[in-house]
Motif scaffolding. Sequence first.
Motif, PDB file in Angstrom:
ATOM      1  N   GLU A  42      48.674  39.086  35.798  1.00 56.51           N
ATOM      2  CA  GLU A  42      49.114  40.138  36.710  1.00 56.51           C
ATOM      3  C   GLU A  42      48.224  40.206  37.948  1.00 56.51           C
ATOM      4  O   GLU A  42      48.659  40.606  39.014  1.00 56.51           O
ATOM      5  N   ARG A  43      46.984  39.810  37.779  1.00 60.93           N
ATOM      6  CA  ARG A  43      46.012  39.761  38.881  1.00 60.93           C
ATOM      7  C   ARG A  43      45.233  38.446  38.775  1.00 60.93           C
ATOM      8  O   ARG A  43      45.027  37.917  37.690  1.00 60.93           O
ATOM      9  N   THR A  96      41.600  45.722  33.827  1.00 57.14           N
ATOM     10  CA  THR A  96      41.516  44.619  34.784  1.00 57.14           C
ATOM     11  C   THR A  96      41.406  43.298  34.044  1.00 57.14           C
ATOM     12  O   THR A  96      42.079  42.323  34.381  1.00 57.14           O
ATOM     13  N   ARG A 103      44.714  42.416  32.760  1.00 58.11           N
ATOM     14  CA  ARG A 103      45.597  41.957  33.848  1.00 58.11           C
ATOM     15  C   ARG A 103      45.294  40.509  34.218  1.00 58.11           C
ATOM     16  O   ARG A 103      46.199  39.743  34.523  1.00 58.11           O
ATOM     17  N   TRP A 104      44.012  40.141  34.202  1.00 57.77           N
ATOM     18  CA  TRP A 104      43.658  38.746  34.454  1.00 57.77           C
ATOM     19  C   TRP A 104      44.227  37.847  33.355  1.00 57.77           C
ATOM     20  O   TRP A 104      44.725  36.767  33.619  1.00 57.77           O
TER      21      TRP A 104
END
Length: 69
Positions: A38-39, A30, A33-34
Amino acid sequence: MTPDEYREAIEKLGLSQVAAGRLLGVDERTSRRWAIGERDVPPPAQRFLRYLIATGKTGEYAMKKLATG
């Protein structure tokens, strides 16, 4: 918080993406991804990172304080 801002924040705090994930209570994937956009970084995580930087705390300090309660 943009991915660049996230990466800059954790760098200022002396954290890797893996350590930042641990500090923020998320999986290392996660955090990655940050970092790549991506998020989105959730607002509470953004505020916490900004608070640590504004108060001159390090990621290590925060991790120790959270571990000891």
